[in-house]
Design a protein around this motif. Structure first.
Motif, PDB file in Angstrom:
ATOM      1  N   THR A  19       0.841  -1.198   0.000  1.00  0.00           N
ATOM      2  CA  THR A  19       0.000   0.000   0.000  1.00  0.00           C
ATOM      3  C   THR A  19       0.874   1.246   0.000  1.00  0.00           C
ATOM      4  N   LYS A  20       0.293   2.393   0.344  1.00  0.00           N
ATOM      5  CA  LYS A  20       1.015   3.677   0.383  1.00  0.00           C
ATOM      6  C   LYS A  20       0.732   4.353   1.711  1.00  0.00           C
ATOM      7  N   GLY A  21       1.601   5.301   2.096  1.00  0.00           N
ATOM      8  CA  GLY A  21       1.415   5.990   3.367  1.00  0.00           C
ATOM      9  C   GLY A  21       0.099   6.738   3.443  1.00  0.00           C
ATOM     10  N   ASP A  22      -0.256   7.420   2.360  1.00  0.00           N
ATOM     11  CA  ASP A  22      -1.469   8.240   2.406  1.00  0.00           C
ATOM     12  C   ASP A  22      -2.735   7.413   2.188  1.00  0.00           C
ATOM     13  N   LEU A  23      -2.587   6.145   1.861  1.00  0.00           N
ATOM     14  CA  LEU A  23      -3.743   5.285   1.603  1.00  0.00           C
ATOM     15  C   LEU A  23      -3.980   4.318   2.758  1.00  0.00           C
ATOM     16  N   TYR A  78       4.479   2.019   1.149  1.00  0.00           N
ATOM     17  CA  TYR A  78       5.319   2.871   0.285  1.00  0.00           C
ATOM     18  C   TYR A  78       5.165   4.265   0.884  1.00  0.00           C
ATOM     19  N   GLY A  79       6.042   4.610   1.832  1.00  0.00           N
ATOM     20  CA  GLY A  79       5.913   5.875   2.545  1.00  0.00           C
ATOM     21  C   GLY A  79       6.312   5.715   3.996  1.00  0.00           C
ATOM     22  N   ALA A  80       6.216   6.816   4.737  1.00  0.00           N
ATOM     23  CA  ALA A  80       6.632   6.818   6.143  1.00  0.00           C
ATOM     24  C   ALA A  80       5.447   6.685   7.096  1.00  0.00           C
ATOM     25  N   GLY A  81       4.271   7.150   6.681  1.00  0.00           N
ATOM     26  CA  GLY A  81       3.121   7.210   7.593  1.00  0.00           C
ATOM     27  C   GLY A  81       2.358   5.901   7.642  1.00  0.00           C
ATOM     28  N   ALA A 105      13.942   6.681   2.873  1.00  0.00           N
ATOM     29  CA  ALA A 105      13.927   7.008   1.453  1.00  0.00           C
ATOM     30  C   ALA A 105      13.404   8.416   1.191  1.00  0.00           C
ATOM     31  N   LEU A 106      12.513   8.896   2.053  1.00  0.00           N
ATOM     32  CA  LEU A 106      11.872  10.161   1.688  1.00  0.00           C
ATOM     33  C   LEU A 106      12.248  11.345   2.580  1.00  0.00           C
ATOM     34  N   THR A 107      13.114  11.123   3.548  1.00  0.00           N
ATOM     35  CA  THR A 107      13.473  12.202   4.487  1.00  0.00           C
ATOM     36  C   THR A 107      13.912  13.479   3.764  1.00  0.00           C
ATOM     37  N   PRO A 142      -0.502  19.486  -3.563  1.00  0.00           N
ATOM     38  CA  PRO A 142      -1.342  18.283  -3.429  1.00  0.00           C
ATOM     39  C   PRO A 142      -0.586  17.046  -2.939  1.00  0.00           C
ATOM     40  N   HIS A 143      -0.162  17.047  -1.688  1.00  0.00           N
ATOM     41  CA  HIS A 143       0.530  15.910  -1.049  1.00  0.00           C
ATOM     42  C   HIS A 143       1.648  15.377  -1.946  1.00  0.00           C
ATOM     43  N   LEU A 144       2.585  16.278  -2.254  1.00  0.00           N
ATOM     44  CA  LEU A 144       3.655  15.853  -3.155  1.00  0.00           C
ATOM     45  C   LEU A 144       5.048  15.996  -2.547  1.00  0.00           C
ATOM     46  N   ALA A 145       5.119  16.122  -1.201  1.00  0.00           N
ATOM     47  CA  ALA A 145       6.432  16.364  -0.582  1.00  0.00           C
ATOM     48  C   ALA A 145       7.443  15.261  -0.886  1.00  0.00           C
ATOM     49  N   SER A 146       6.981  14.018  -1.021  1.00  0.00           N
ATOM     50  CA  SER A 146       7.947  12.942  -1.316  1.00  0.00           C
ATOM     51  C   SER A 146       8.014  12.636  -2.813  1.00  0.00           C
ATOM     52  N   ALA A 147       7.331  13.440  -3.621  1.00  0.00           N
ATOM     53  CA  ALA A 147       7.168  13.077  -5.024  1.00  0.00           C
ATOM     54  C   ALA A 147       8.302  13.562  -5.921  1.00  0.00           C
ATOM     55  N   THR A 187      13.253   9.751  -5.220  1.00  0.00           N
ATOM     56  CA  THR A 187      12.700   9.294  -3.940  1.00  0.00           C
ATOM     57  C   THR A 187      11.691   8.180  -4.156  1.00  0.00           C
ATOM     58  N   ARG A 188      10.802   8.381  -5.118  1.00  0.00           N
ATOM     59  CA  ARG A 188       9.764   7.388  -5.355  1.00  0.00           C
ATOM     60  C   ARG A 188      10.359   6.067  -5.846  1.00  0.00           C
ATOM     61  N   LEU A 189      11.420   6.150  -6.656  1.00  0.00           N
ATOM     62  CA  LEU A 189      12.052   4.905  -7.106  1.00  0.00           C
ATOM     63  C   LEU A 189      12.653   4.163  -5.918  1.00  0.00           C
ATOM     64  N   GLU A 190      13.269   4.921  -5.001  1.00  0.00           N
ATOM     65  CA  GLU A 190      13.864   4.286  -3.826  1.00  0.00           C
ATOM     66  C   GLU A 190      12.765   3.714  -2.906  1.00  0.00           C
ATOM     67  N   MET A 191      11.657   4.437  -2.760  1.00  0.00           N
ATOM     68  CA  MET A 191      10.541   3.908  -1.959  1.00  0.00           C
ATOM     69  C   MET A 191      10.033   2.604  -2.569  1.00  0.00           C
ATOM     70  N   GLY A 192       9.891   2.599  -3.889  1.00  0.00           N
ATOM     71  CA  GLY A 192       9.414   1.398  -4.583  1.00  0.00           C
ATOM     72  C   GLY A 192      10.402   0.256  -4.426  1.00  0.00           C
TER      73      GLY A 192
HETATM   74  C1  8YV Z   1       2.874   8.926   0.452  1.00  0.00           C
HETATM   75  C2  8YV Z   1       3.150   9.829   2.632  1.00  0.00           C
HETATM   76  O1  8YV Z   1       3.366   7.694   0.780  1.00  0.00           O
HETATM   77  O2  8YV Z   1       5.118   8.797   3.370  1.00  0.00           O
HETATM   78  C3  8YV Z   1       3.956   9.075   3.602  1.00  0.00           C
HETATM   79  O3  8YV Z   1       3.406   8.740   4.657  1.00  0.00           O
HETATM   80  O4  8YV Z   1       2.112  10.300   2.932  1.00  0.00           O
HETATM   81  C4  8YV Z   1       3.593   9.987   1.231  1.00  0.00           C
HETATM   82  O5  8YV Z   1       4.943   9.947   1.031  1.00  0.00           O
HETATM   83  C5  8YV Z   1       2.968   9.180  -0.962  1.00  0.00           C
HETATM   84  O6  8YV Z   1       2.024  10.118  -1.233  1.00  0.00           O
HETATM   85  C6  8YV Z   1       2.706   7.961  -1.790  1.00  0.00           C
HETATM   86  O7  8YV Z   1       1.401   7.835  -2.068  1.00  0.00           O
END
Ligand code: 8YV
Length: 314
Positions: free
Chosen positions: A50-54, A73-76, A98-100, A278-283, A287-292
């Motif tokens: 899944t993802k942090g925001d989901l 996929y994310g920190a949260g 990965a996203l710090t 629009p929630h793009l701080a890690s975008a 960064t996204r390749l490393e998260m993946g």
């Molecule tokens: C999302 C985030 O993961 O890391 C988190 O908790 O909210 C973001 O980095 C990112 O939007 C992927 O959907």
């Protein structure tokens, strides 16, 4: 049949391709039509990607009887039912390192966008307002006080950049730190806001932090103050924020996250005192390749030998 469920597509697409190649996951977003097939697939799932925001909705988690691992996929992890995960011994992994840097960079970008009126200036030109007058001047971050609420990886990195290159004085407040042991630490977000010109929210979303940034804190930050939120919308009482901005008791807000994304209250959209992303701080691509990569490594290692990296302590 696959035992991996991917909840939504990742960006960039390379990650989806690699996921498909390595695990042929079921795509949850494509499963909605056939209820019987869906139930059959869900009953087989051992791993959710899944993802942090989901996160993973509690009912969906409950409908996966064989679930063993949730890779975020994310920190949260605020949108995952931690009690259920704990009770069922489900492992959760995240990708915080990965996203710090990307998120800390976004704090800097928002601080500059607001203080130097960059988003406002962009609107000013596009609206044709420059032909009719001048945009007001901004202010420098140098010498101002930066308060960081939540002094984890991201908070510290933002402090390093804004305190170093941008010459801000850094203070912080963190549930794991004691003001008696560090002169830069403040015991409450209210004390922190009282002394700050810019207040950055970098703490985790949780029931404990819900609406913690209230009208008292926003007014303590003051009419010249700037609130930056790159953590979770849930930490800020949105109604209080709107009131503080409208009554001019808070100077400005720069927000990357909102409580009901992608819905953003009209009052924040139409306010001249907000900068919104629009929630793009890690975008960033890197960064996204490393998260993946980390998500894929966790799934691969778990299915090979039951081991994972960056496991949450539940
Ligand atoms: C999302 C985030 O993961 O890391 C988190 O908790 O909210 C973001 O980095 C990112 O939007 C992927 O959907």
């Amino acid at each position: 049949m696959t035992d991996v469920l991917q909840l939504s597509p990742y960006a960039p697409d390379e990650i989806n391709e690699e996921m498909d190649r390595r695990f042929s996951p079921a795509h949850y977003w494509e499963l909605q039509q056939d209820e019987d097939l869906k139930a059959q697939i869900l009953s087989n799932i051992r791993v959710v990607a899944t993802k942090g925001d989901l996160g993973l909705p509690a009912e969906l988690m409950a409908s996966l009887p064989n679930l063993e691992l949730i890779t975020v996929y994310g920190a949260g992890y605020d949108k995952i039912d931690l009690d259920q995960a704990r009770n069922r011994n489900i492992i959760i992994t995240t990708t915080p390192d990965a996203l710090t840097e990307a998120v800390a960079d976004h704090v800097v970008a928002l601080a500059l966008a607001s203080s130097r009126r960059i988003a406002e200036g962009d609107r000013f030109i596009r609206n044709g307002d420059w032909l009719r007058g001048k945009l007001g001047i901004g202010y420098s971050l140098r010498g101002k006080t930066l308060g960081i609420f939540g002094y984890g990886r991201i908070g510290r990195k933002a402090a390093e950049i804004l305190g170093g290159t941008f010459g801000m004085h850094v203070l912080y407040c963190d549930r794991n730190s004691n003001p008696a042991e560090d002169s830069l630490c403040r015991g409450t977000p209210l004390e922190l806001a009282n002394e700050s010109d810019v207040l950055v929210i970098a703490a985790s979303g949780s029931p404990d932090t819900k609406n913690i940034i209230d009208i008292n804190i926003l007014e303590a930050l003051g009419p010249q103050g700037l609130l930056i939120n790159i953590a979770r919308g849930s930490l800020v009482n949105t109604q209080h924020l709107i009131t503080a901005l409208e009554s001019r008791k808070l100077g400005a807000a720069a927000l990357d996250v909102f409580p009901d994304e992608p819905n953003v209250p009209n009052e924040l959209i139409s306010s001249p005192y907000t900068t919104l992303t629009p929630h793009l701080a890690s975008a960033t691509l890197e960064t996204r390749l490393e998260m993946g990569r980390q998500v894929i490594e966790n799934i691969s290692s778990y299915t090979r030998n039951g081991e994972v990296f960056s496991r949450l302590n539940l």
